[in-house]
Write a protein that holds these residues in place. Sequence first.
Motif, PDB file in Angstrom:
ATOM      1  N   PRO A 195       1.659 -12.799  -1.990  1.00 56.31           N
ATOM      2  CA  PRO A 195       1.916 -12.243  -3.455  1.00 56.31           C
ATOM      3  C   PRO A 195       0.635 -12.983  -4.225  1.00 56.31           C
ATOM      4  N   PHE A 196       0.168 -14.017  -3.859  1.00 55.63           N
ATOM      5  CA  PHE A 196      -1.098 -14.543  -4.715  1.00 55.63           C
ATOM      6  C   PHE A 196      -2.452 -13.772  -4.163  1.00 55.63           C
ATOM      7  N   ILE A 197      -2.493 -13.362  -2.915  1.00 51.04           N
ATOM      8  CA  ILE A 197      -3.691 -12.755  -2.454  1.00 51.04           C
ATOM      9  C   ILE A 197      -3.453 -11.121  -2.853  1.00 51.04           C
ATOM     10  N   ASN A 250      -3.762   3.570   0.290  1.00 44.02           N
ATOM     11  CA  ASN A 250      -2.681   2.860   0.618  1.00 44.02           C
ATOM     12  C   ASN A 250      -1.469   2.831  -0.230  1.00 44.02           C
ATOM     13  N   THR A 251      -0.807   3.963   0.389  1.00 48.48           N
ATOM     14  CA  THR A 251       0.753   4.310  -0.364  1.00 48.48           C
ATOM     15  C   THR A 251       1.561   3.828   0.854  1.00 48.48           C
ATOM     16  N   LEU A 252       2.839   3.736   0.383  1.00 54.06           N
ATOM     17  CA  LEU A 252       4.035   3.557   1.126  1.00 54.06           C
ATOM     18  C   LEU A 252       4.285   4.299   2.303  1.00 54.06           C
ATOM     19  N   SER A 253       4.057   5.780   1.891  1.00 53.79           N
ATOM     20  CA  SER A 253       4.337   6.829   2.973  1.00 53.79           C
ATOM     21  C   SER A 253       3.204   6.616   4.065  1.00 53.79           C
ATOM     22  N   ASN A 254       1.846   6.479   3.760  1.00 46.94           N
ATOM     23  CA  ASN A 254       1.064   6.216   4.675  1.00 46.94           C
ATOM     24  C   ASN A 254       0.899   5.175   5.535  1.00 46.94           C
ATOM     25  N   LEU A 280       5.444  -5.892  -0.161  1.00 39.56           N
ATOM     26  CA  LEU A 280       5.033  -6.416  -1.414  1.00 39.56           C
ATOM     27  C   LEU A 280       5.107  -5.376  -2.504  1.00 39.56           C
ATOM     28  N   HIS A 281       4.995  -4.081  -2.154  1.00 42.30           N
ATOM     29  CA  HIS A 281       4.944  -2.933  -3.160  1.00 42.30           C
ATOM     30  C   HIS A 281       6.029  -2.289  -2.995  1.00 42.30           C
ATOM     31  N   SER A 282       7.069  -2.409  -2.337  1.00 47.78           N
ATOM     32  CA  SER A 282       8.198  -1.661  -2.464  1.00 47.78           C
ATOM     33  C   SER A 282       9.399  -2.130  -3.587  1.00 47.78           C
ATOM     34  N   VAL A 283       8.719  -3.336  -3.931  1.00 48.08           N
ATOM     35  CA  VAL A 283       9.816  -4.248  -4.922  1.00 48.08           C
ATOM     36  C   VAL A 283       8.744  -4.557  -6.147  1.00 48.08           C
ATOM     37  N   LYS A 284       9.327  -4.822  -7.317  1.00 54.40           N
ATOM     38  CA  LYS A 284       8.657  -5.274  -8.522  1.00 54.40           C
ATOM     39  C   LYS A 284       8.045  -6.630  -8.107  1.00 54.40           C
ATOM     40  N   PRO A 285       6.885  -6.939  -8.998  1.00 57.45           N
ATOM     41  CA  PRO A 285       6.210  -8.121  -8.728  1.00 57.45           C
ATOM     42  C   PRO A 285       6.988  -9.439  -8.954  1.00 57.45           C
ATOM     43  N   SER A 324       9.668   6.889  -1.862  1.00 56.47           N
ATOM     44  CA  SER A 324       8.923   5.795  -1.905  1.00 56.47           C
ATOM     45  C   SER A 324       8.340   5.569  -3.180  1.00 56.47           C
ATOM     46  N   VAL A 325       8.505   4.444  -4.029  1.00 58.10           N
ATOM     47  CA  VAL A 325       7.749   4.210  -5.161  1.00 58.10           C
ATOM     48  C   VAL A 325       7.030   2.994  -5.193  1.00 58.10           C
ATOM     49  N   ASP A 326       5.764   3.043  -5.499  1.00 58.51           N
ATOM     50  CA  ASP A 326       4.840   1.922  -5.530  1.00 58.51           C
ATOM     51  C   ASP A 326       5.438   0.906  -6.862  1.00 58.51           C
ATOM     52  N   ARG A 327       5.944  -0.194  -6.772  1.00 56.65           N
ATOM     53  CA  ARG A 327       6.279  -0.941  -8.057  1.00 56.65           C
ATOM     54  C   ARG A 327       5.516  -2.085  -8.465  1.00 56.65           C
TER      55      ARG A 327
END
Length: 530
Positions: free
Chosen positions: A174-176, A369-373, A424-429, A491-494
């Motif tokens: 998450p830091f990166i 960089n999308t979740l589907s890709n 990392l991106h399928s959930v909120k920060p 899928s949604v990038d959160r």
Amino acid sequence: MAQEGENEAKPATSSPASAAAPKSVEQDMVTKSSTMIPSTSWFTPKRLLAMFCVINMLNYLDRGAIASNGVNGHSETCTGGTCKAGTGIQGDFKLNNFEDGVLSSAFMVGLLIASPIFASLSKSVNPFRLIGVGLSVWTLATLCCGLSFDFWSITFCRMLVGVGEASFISLAAPFIDDNAPVSQKTAWLSIFYMCIPGGYALGYVYGGLVGDHFGWRYAFWVESILMLPFAILGFVMKPLQLKGFVPADSKKVQALETVPLGVQDAGASNRNEESHEPSKPKQTNRILNQISIFLKDMKVLLSDKVYVVNVLGYIAYNFVIGAYSYWGPKAGYSIYNMTNADMIFGGITIVCGILGTLAGGLVLDYMTNTLSNAFKLLSFTTLVGGAFCFGAFTFKSMYGFLAFFALGELLVFATQGPVNYVCLHSVKPSLRPLSMAMSTVAIHIFGDVPSAPLVGVVQDNINNWRTTALILTTIFFPAAAIWFIGIFLHSVDRFDEDSEHQVPRVEGTNTAPLLEEKTGGTLPSQSQEC
């Protein structure tokens, strides 16, 4: 979901004046939380990435070293009445293949227990400091591994190594992700995760050299010395904050953190002078509150189909990779009479692992960089890479095996950046530390923890490393099929969900003060209610 978060952040009733203040507070907190490393600091994002890469390399160097023939060794063998003494850990402690496999997975017990604990603590304790604590435990545990005297003592020490590693693997990514350029997020993650194959490979070579020349105990002692400076840095450097959490220097947070840190306000102090009994139920309430938050967050994770499918595919993938990393040198030695199996497997893994991991991140960024890709790349590389690895073990020629196995590893290691990008991106920060922790727990408890001893059992029964390797490699194909399903999920990038729709909160403390301030409550009265 985004709309719900927005609605929940609004008070039931408020005056225009009281509503304006929370808005400015929210904007200020979001601005601060989005700037993880000050532009004036010498500790730049690239230096953070470099430091985390070295730490990750040391973590996996340790795993590779204990699997090497130089450190792990072999048990005593007898042929025609002539016995050859055992070497390394297996020889010194007289371990069979099952016990040897258990030893490789022992540190996972500590890791599985500690990972969700560190992830939950990151909501009330600065995550950067938690990394420092974990690295300190790791340093001490590896030192003790070199001092172990039997199977049970080294098993216990390996469990402590897992506890130490848990904080880092949950919080580093998450830091990166926070500090990487938007168009290069997967590439940065890939650079970080290329240290997994790189560390394993260096571990094979390092373990072989140090174990053969100085003894297996020195391999652990040197690791401990190398990690010590980073453990110290975790405490002396100015701590960083994660996106989705209130900055550590926020006055509001300092007030809120008075309760969990044991620093009480004047009202609470006066009450405690009268009686110490109320502190006990408060402590119990804090623990119950932490558990309640953890369970709610777990429910959110398990209800996310994208996250679940990603982790299921990762479990099957890691089952194979974990067994490869541990039994690979021994299988190569047995099937192809590789006298220098540690060096050969180490060389292939470090070259193909680094190139494959970097290529996976770069390709996904190029594709957008999308979740589907990410799922498309995961399923394709795992399917084709698994086919090459399977074909490699059918060759009788060592050179044919090495060529196909190298191509297979090049492809299967391309998954490291994309699979963690999805986590990392399928959930909120604010859920990213727990997302990474539970992903790690799942891939180990169902993946490489059982795979090492199970492969050992299969080999003990059929006594044919070629057949054992072929059976193991087929599990790549179900992994590819699971990730293929992810392509068709909604899928949604959160990544920006928290900052856009709600004020980041320090969960793990009483969240009532944040809500009450929006209705005009004063900070002192809020502290007293905690």
